[in-house]
Design a protein around this motif. Structure first.
Motif, PDB file in Angstrom:
ATOM      1  N   LEU A   1      56.649  51.009  40.985  1.00 44.08           N
ATOM      2  CA  LEU A   1      56.181  49.657  41.259  1.00 44.08           C
ATOM      3  C   LEU A   1      55.159  49.596  42.389  1.00 44.08           C
ATOM      4  N   SER A   2      55.414  50.316  43.486  1.00 42.79           N
ATOM      5  CA  SER A   2      54.543  50.208  44.655  1.00 42.79           C
ATOM      6  C   SER A   2      54.509  51.538  45.398  1.00 42.79           C
ATOM      7  N   LEU A   3      53.334  51.842  45.955  1.00 45.28           N
ATOM      8  CA  LEU A   3      53.189  53.055  46.756  1.00 45.28           C
ATOM      9  C   LEU A   3      53.465  52.790  48.231  1.00 45.28           C
ATOM     10  N   ASP A   4      53.080  51.620  48.709  1.00 42.00           N
ATOM     11  CA  ASP A   4      53.270  51.267  50.117  1.00 42.00           C
ATOM     12  C   ASP A   4      53.755  49.823  50.231  1.00 42.00           C
ATOM     13  N   PRO A   5      55.077  49.618  50.399  1.00 41.74           N
ATOM     14  CA  PRO A   5      56.123  50.627  50.555  1.00 41.74           C
ATOM     15  C   PRO A   5      56.469  51.268  49.212  1.00 41.74           C
ATOM     16  N   PRO A   6      57.137  52.425  49.239  1.00 44.53           N
ATOM     17  CA  PRO A   6      57.489  53.093  47.975  1.00 44.53           C
ATOM     18  C   PRO A   6      58.610  52.345  47.252  1.00 44.53           C
ATOM     19  N   LEU A   7      58.264  51.710  46.128  1.00 44.92           N
ATOM     20  CA  LEU A   7      59.226  50.914  45.377  1.00 44.92           C
ATOM     21  C   LEU A   7      59.221  51.328  43.911  1.00 44.92           C
ATOM     22  N   VAL A   8      60.377  51.259  43.300  1.00 46.43           N
ATOM     23  CA  VAL A   8      60.524  51.459  41.857  1.00 46.43           C
ATOM     24  C   VAL A   8      61.257  50.261  41.289  1.00 46.43           C
ATOM     25  N   VAL A   9      61.307  50.162  39.963  1.00 46.63           N
ATOM     26  CA  VAL A   9      61.937  49.013  39.337  1.00 46.63           C
ATOM     27  C   VAL A   9      62.637  49.441  38.053  1.00 46.63           C
ATOM     28  N   PHE A  10      63.747  48.773  37.741  1.00 47.84           N
ATOM     29  CA  PHE A  10      64.359  48.922  36.419  1.00 47.84           C
ATOM     30  C   PHE A  10      64.942  47.576  36.018  1.00 47.84           C
ATOM     31  N   MET A  11      65.139  47.391  34.721  1.00 50.69           N
ATOM     32  CA  MET A  11      65.723  46.174  34.184  1.00 50.69           C
ATOM     33  C   MET A  11      67.096  46.480  33.596  1.00 50.69           C
ATOM     34  N   VAL A  12      68.011  45.549  33.789  1.00 52.58           N
ATOM     35  CA  VAL A  12      69.374  45.722  33.272  1.00 52.58           C
ATOM     36  C   VAL A  12      69.837  44.403  32.685  1.00 52.58           C
ATOM     37  N   GLY A  13      70.529  44.470  31.555  1.00 56.60           N
ATOM     38  CA  GLY A  13      71.040  43.266  30.908  1.00 56.60           C
ATOM     39  C   GLY A  13      72.067  42.551  31.770  1.00 56.60           C
ATOM     40  N   ARG A  14      72.056  41.218  31.703  1.00 63.49           N
ATOM     41  CA  ARG A  14      73.007  40.430  32.498  1.00 63.49           C
ATOM     42  C   ARG A  14      74.461  40.717  32.102  1.00 63.49           C
ATOM     43  N   THR A  15      74.681  41.181  30.864  1.00 64.36           N
ATOM     44  CA  THR A  15      76.042  41.437  30.397  1.00 64.36           C
ATOM     45  C   THR A  15      76.507  42.866  30.700  1.00 64.36           C
ATOM     46  N   SER A  16      75.682  43.652  31.375  1.00 65.07           N
ATOM     47  CA  SER A  16      76.050  45.038  31.677  1.00 65.07           C
ATOM     48  C   SER A  16      77.318  45.089  32.517  1.00 65.07           C
ATOM     49  N   THR A  17      78.240  45.973  32.141  1.00 69.99           N
ATOM     50  CA  THR A  17      79.454  46.159  32.930  1.00 69.99           C
ATOM     51  C   THR A  17      79.237  47.146  34.076  1.00 69.99           C
ATOM     52  N   SER A  18      78.170  47.940  33.983  1.00 67.36           N
ATOM     53  CA  SER A  18      77.874  48.900  35.050  1.00 67.36           C
ATOM     54  C   SER A  18      77.140  48.248  36.219  1.00 67.36           C
ATOM     55  N   TRP A  19      76.313  47.238  35.927  1.00 69.53           N
ATOM     56  CA  TRP A  19      75.487  46.659  36.973  1.00 69.53           C
ATOM     57  C   TRP A  19      76.286  46.084  38.145  1.00 69.53           C
ATOM     58  N   PRO A  20      77.377  45.317  37.939  1.00 69.81           N
ATOM     59  CA  PRO A  20      78.103  44.795  39.103  1.00 69.81           C
ATOM     60  C   PRO A  20      78.578  45.900  40.054  1.00 69.81           C
ATOM     61  N   ARG A  21      78.937  47.048  39.499  1.00 71.72           N
ATOM     62  CA  ARG A  21      79.393  48.156  40.341  1.00 71.72           C
ATOM     63  C   ARG A  21      78.220  48.774  41.102  1.00 71.72           C
ATOM     64  N   ILE A  22      77.061  48.863  40.449  1.00 72.80           N
ATOM     65  CA  ILE A  22      75.871  49.375  41.129  1.00 72.80           C
ATOM     66  C   ILE A  22      75.448  48.403  42.224  1.00 72.80           C
TER      67      ILE A  22
END
Length: 209
Positions: free
Chosen positions: A89-110
């Motif tokens: 996403l960005s070099l300065d500052p170094p940023l990355v991005v990902f998308m996750v479904g609202r119904t994901s059961t893993s996302w709340p733990r992350i």
């Protein structure tokens, strides 16, 4: 009593005045709101997008595959899921991005962990991807891993590259969440067989020319 009559008289005077200037009063009936117009789609309009068609067309865009992992919290084991939507996403500052479904059961733990590691999968890691694409299963069963250096998130062996991040921001995006990570550490394996690709519902690999 005189005060009550006085208020009533003032109210009557106000109603008479409103009627004299053509304003509506509570004594007059109100017309109901018109019913919404029911009609077919006009020739110059587009019908709502079909979800199947949306998937079919967007499936022509080949993407890499990553497994997003996070350390366990509150006595839980680590969390993770397969992800096609990881990108820089960005070099300065170094940023990355990902998308996750609202119904994901893993996302709340992350989200509770507040950190994650993006493991970029190699062309020979299709089975590992399938294991992390299953919902609700113990995805780490039989999977060897070691804690990443900055956040302690699971770093998967054999991955051509890994990016260790803290969660920087989360935005809404329709039925998904847009997760921005600030890169804390990263590395790659120069001798990897190349990335795992996903295109039109099938796995593939990159062949350099």
């Amino acid at each position: 009593m005189g005060g009550v009559m006085g208020h009533a008289g003032m109210a009557a005077t106000a109603v008479r005045y409103l009627r004299s200037v053509g304003a509506l009063t509570a004594a007059e009936p109100l017309d109901p709101l018109p019913r919404p117009e029911l009609r077919a789609v006009r020739p110059d309009e587009r019908a709502p997008l079909d979800q199947g068609e949306f998937r079919r067309v967007l499936g022509n865009f080949a993407s890499g595959v990553a497994v997003i992992t996070a350390p366990g919290t509150d006595g839980d084991g680590p969390a993770g899921f397969a992800c096609q939507s990881f990108a820089s996403l960005s070099l300065d500052p170094p940023l990355v991005v990902f998308m996750v479904g609202r119904t994901s059961t893993s996302w709340p733990r992350i989200a509770r962990a507040g950190v994650f590691c993006a493991n970029i999968l190699g062309a020979d890691q299709q089975e590992l991807c399938r294991a992390f694409a299953v919902s609700g299963a113990n995805k780490f069963a039989g999977v060897a891993w070691e804690p990443s250096p900055a956040t302690g998130s699971p770093q998967l062996p054999g991955a051509p590259a890994w990016i260790d991040c803290s969660i920087h921001a989360v935005h809404t995006g329709g039925d998904h969440l847009i997760v921005v990570g600030r890169v804390e550490d990263l590395g790659c394996d120069a001798g990897s067989p190349g990335p795992l690709l996903f295109h039109q519902g099938r796995f593939g690999s990159y062949v350099p020319r």
